[in-house]
Design a protein around this motif. Structure first.
Motif, PDB file in Angstrom:
ATOM      1  N   UNK A   5      42.954 -29.777  15.016  1.00  0.00           N
ATOM      2  CA  UNK A   5      42.146 -30.853  15.388  1.00  0.00           C
ATOM      3  C   UNK A   5      42.024 -31.079  16.899  1.00  0.00           C
ATOM      4  N   UNK A   6      42.290 -30.168  17.689  1.00  0.00           N
ATOM      5  CA  UNK A   6      42.429 -30.282  19.126  1.00  0.00           C
ATOM      6  C   UNK A   6      41.293 -29.325  19.853  1.00  0.00           C
ATOM      7  N   UNK A   7      40.779 -28.239  19.199  1.00  0.00           N
ATOM      8  CA  UNK A   7      39.879 -27.371  19.656  1.00  0.00           C
ATOM      9  C   UNK A   7      38.394 -27.399  18.876  1.00  0.00           C
ATOM     10  N   UNK A   8      37.468 -27.395  19.862  1.00  0.00           N
ATOM     11  CA  UNK A   8      36.084 -27.672  19.243  1.00  0.00           C
ATOM     12  C   UNK A   8      35.017 -26.929  19.841  1.00  0.00           C
ATOM     13  N   UNK A   9      34.209 -26.432  19.011  1.00  0.00           N
ATOM     14  CA  UNK A   9      33.212 -25.553  19.428  1.00  0.00           C
ATOM     15  C   UNK A   9      31.767 -25.919  18.707  1.00  0.00           C
ATOM     16  N   UNK A  10      30.737 -25.908  19.528  1.00  0.00           N
ATOM     17  CA  UNK A  10      29.205 -25.990  19.257  1.00  0.00           C
ATOM     18  C   UNK A  10      28.804 -24.728  19.048  1.00  0.00           C
ATOM     19  N   UNK A  11      28.272 -24.269  17.715  1.00  0.00           N
ATOM     20  CA  UNK A  11      27.722 -22.938  17.626  1.00  0.00           C
ATOM     21  C   UNK A  11      26.261 -23.210  17.668  1.00  0.00           C
ATOM     22  N   UNK A  12      25.588 -22.167  18.089  1.00  0.00           N
ATOM     23  CA  UNK A  12      24.016 -22.461  17.930  1.00  0.00           C
ATOM     24  C   UNK A  12      23.215 -21.150  17.587  1.00  0.00           C
ATOM     25  N   UNK A  13      22.136 -21.308  16.838  1.00  0.00           N
ATOM     26  CA  UNK A  13      21.205 -20.120  16.504  1.00  0.00           C
ATOM     27  C   UNK A  13      19.857 -20.269  17.187  1.00  0.00           C
ATOM     28  N   UNK A  14      19.311 -19.259  17.827  1.00  0.00           N
ATOM     29  CA  UNK A  14      18.206 -19.174  18.600  1.00  0.00           C
ATOM     30  C   UNK A  14      17.480 -18.118  18.247  1.00  0.00           C
ATOM     31  N   UNK A  15      16.380 -18.203  17.449  1.00  0.00           N
ATOM     32  CA  UNK A  15      15.431 -17.164  17.117  1.00  0.00           C
ATOM     33  C   UNK A  15      14.270 -16.773  17.995  1.00  0.00           C
ATOM     34  N   UNK A  16      14.367 -15.354  18.205  1.00  0.00           N
ATOM     35  CA  UNK A  16      13.570 -14.913  19.398  1.00  0.00           C
ATOM     36  C   UNK A  16      12.411 -14.021  18.802  1.00  0.00           C
ATOM     37  N   UNK A  17      11.740 -13.343  19.565  1.00  0.00           N
ATOM     38  CA  UNK A  17      10.599 -12.672  19.576  1.00  0.00           C
ATOM     39  C   UNK A  17      10.708 -11.248  18.736  1.00  0.00           C
ATOM     40  N   UNK A  18      11.797 -10.693  19.146  1.00  0.00           N
ATOM     41  CA  UNK A  18      12.269  -9.160  18.471  1.00  0.00           C
ATOM     42  C   UNK A  18      13.547  -8.992  18.956  1.00  0.00           C
ATOM     43  N   UNK A  19      13.947  -7.697  18.266  1.00  0.00           N
ATOM     44  CA  UNK A  19      15.593  -7.201  18.661  1.00  0.00           C
ATOM     45  C   UNK A  19      15.852  -6.717  20.098  1.00  0.00           C
ATOM     46  N   UNK A  20      14.657  -6.294  20.496  1.00  0.00           N
ATOM     47  CA  UNK A  20      15.171  -5.794  21.911  1.00  0.00           C
ATOM     48  C   UNK A  20      15.208  -6.840  22.764  1.00  0.00           C
ATOM     49  N   UNK A  21      14.274  -7.957  22.564  1.00  0.00           N
ATOM     50  CA  UNK A  21      14.565  -9.032  23.562  1.00  0.00           C
ATOM     51  C   UNK A  21      16.124  -9.667  23.306  1.00  0.00           C
ATOM     52  N   UNK A  22      16.277  -9.802  21.979  1.00  0.00           N
ATOM     53  CA  UNK A  22      17.786 -10.412  21.721  1.00  0.00           C
ATOM     54  C   UNK A  22      18.906  -9.683  22.725  1.00  0.00           C
ATOM     55  N   UNK A  23      18.726  -8.260  22.367  1.00  0.00           N
ATOM     56  CA  UNK A  23      19.909  -7.292  22.965  1.00  0.00           C
ATOM     57  C   UNK A  23      19.792  -7.527  24.542  1.00  0.00           C
ATOM     58  N   UNK A  24      18.445  -7.603  25.126  1.00  0.00           N
ATOM     59  CA  UNK A  24      18.470  -7.643  26.471  1.00  0.00           C
ATOM     60  C   UNK A  24      19.134  -8.878  26.943  1.00  0.00           C
ATOM     61  N   UNK A  25      18.734  -9.980  26.219  1.00  0.00           N
ATOM     62  CA  UNK A  25      19.271 -11.395  26.708  1.00  0.00           C
ATOM     63  C   UNK A  25      20.852 -11.598  26.647  1.00  0.00           C
ATOM     64  N   UNK A  26      21.360 -10.764  25.606  1.00  0.00           N
ATOM     65  CA  UNK A  26      22.781 -10.934  25.621  1.00  0.00           C
ATOM     66  C   UNK A  26      23.434 -10.572  26.966  1.00  0.00           C
ATOM     67  N   UNK A  27      22.949  -9.536  27.412  1.00  0.00           N
ATOM     68  CA  UNK A  27      23.287  -8.737  28.570  1.00  0.00           C
ATOM     69  C   UNK A  27      23.149  -9.768  30.054  1.00  0.00           C
ATOM     70  N   UNK A  28      22.182 -10.166  29.873  1.00  0.00           N
ATOM     71  CA  UNK A  28      21.581 -11.171  30.977  1.00  0.00           C
ATOM     72  C   UNK A  28      22.413 -12.459  30.956  1.00  0.00           C
ATOM     73  N   UNK A  29      22.688 -13.020  29.909  1.00  0.00           N
ATOM     74  CA  UNK A  29      23.483 -14.229  29.633  1.00  0.00           C
ATOM     75  C   UNK A  29      24.984 -14.006  29.987  1.00  0.00           C
ATOM     76  N   UNK A  30      25.497 -12.904  29.457  1.00  0.00           N
ATOM     77  CA  UNK A  30      26.823 -12.872  29.857  1.00  0.00           C
ATOM     78  C   UNK A  30      26.849 -12.414  31.440  1.00  0.00           C
TER      79      UNK A  30
END
Length: 236
Positions: A122-147
């Motif tokens: 009851x002391x640690x909290x997270x918000x989890x999100x899901x974002x649909x994108x245009x295609x798989x390549x875009x998702x993979x590229x964005x993971x690297x850029x966001x990191x």
């Protein structure tokens, strides 16, 4: 009554009618074949990609974000994350920090689904999100850029009158992002009390209930259609 048309015109008319009937029959036969034939590999691939991309639309919110998620390494019920609430769908601009929203905008990000979970203590909290994108390549590229940009950029969701009422963007300490097909799965976590912030190394071992929630969402978004249709609350 006899046809007063010249013999040549009558013959042309008969030929035209016969040709028309033949073309109609051929068209019906072609349509019947097209409706009953097995899909080509390319057609099957496109259909599967469309189904996976739009699956989040047909999942009940309570299925995508279950009420409880076990995150104990040994499967113990003692470590169960509990959902505090599910937010209304938000635009990428509203659900993400400006820098993250700018990164996702060119890749078809329009909607982000979010829910908030509290850990067993009851002391640690997270918000989890899901974002649909245009295609798989875009998702993979964005993971690297966001990191590379320093985190997921997901904004916290608090729910007044609940244990997570105090979870704001200012309390965020740790974030993560991963790929599930054409979707990005986000997580951002923090404390529900006023304990000091942890350093970058120590914080990695915290908020693991958020990773368990993301793992469950990942499975739903990449399972075969037959498996997902068996899930309670899923409309096939």
């Amino acid at each position: 009554m006899s046809d007063p048309s010249p013999p040549g015109r009558r013959l042309l008319r008969a030929v035209s009618i016969t040709l028309g009937v033949s073309l109609l029959a051929a068209g019906i036969a072609a349509l019947a074949y097209d409706l009953t034939r097995a899909p080509t590999p390319a057609e099957s691939k496109r259909a599967t990609e469309r189904e996976l991309h739009d699956r989040w639309r047909r999942l009940d919110a309570g299925v995508l974000f279950p009420a409880e998620v076990n995150y104990g390494a040994d499967g113990s019920d003692a470590r169960v994350a509990r959902r505090v609430g599910i937010a209304e769908p938000a635009t990428c601009r509203d659900a993400l920090d400006p820098k993250a929203a700018d990164l996702l905008a060119p890749f078809g990000c329009e909607t982000v689904l979010r829910a908030t979970y509290v850990d067993a203590s009851g002391t640690e909290v997270v918000t989890v999100g899901v974002a649909p994108l245009r295609d798989l390549d875009a998702a993979r590229q964005l993971v690297l850029e966001l990191s590379a940009a320093g985190g997921s950029g997901l904004r916290a969701v608090s729910f007044p009158g609940t244990v997570a009422a105090s979870f704001t963007d200012a309390r965020r300490q740790a974030s993560a992002v991963s790929v599930a097909g054409r979707h990005l799965l986000f997580q951002t976590g923090g404390w529900l009390d006023d304990r000091p912030a942890l350093d970058g190394t120590a914080v990695i071992t915290r908020f693991d209930h958020g990773a368990a929630v993301r793992d469950g969402i990942n499975d739903l978004l990449v399972w075969s259609a037959d498996d997902v249709c068996k899930a309670e609350g899923f409309k096939c």
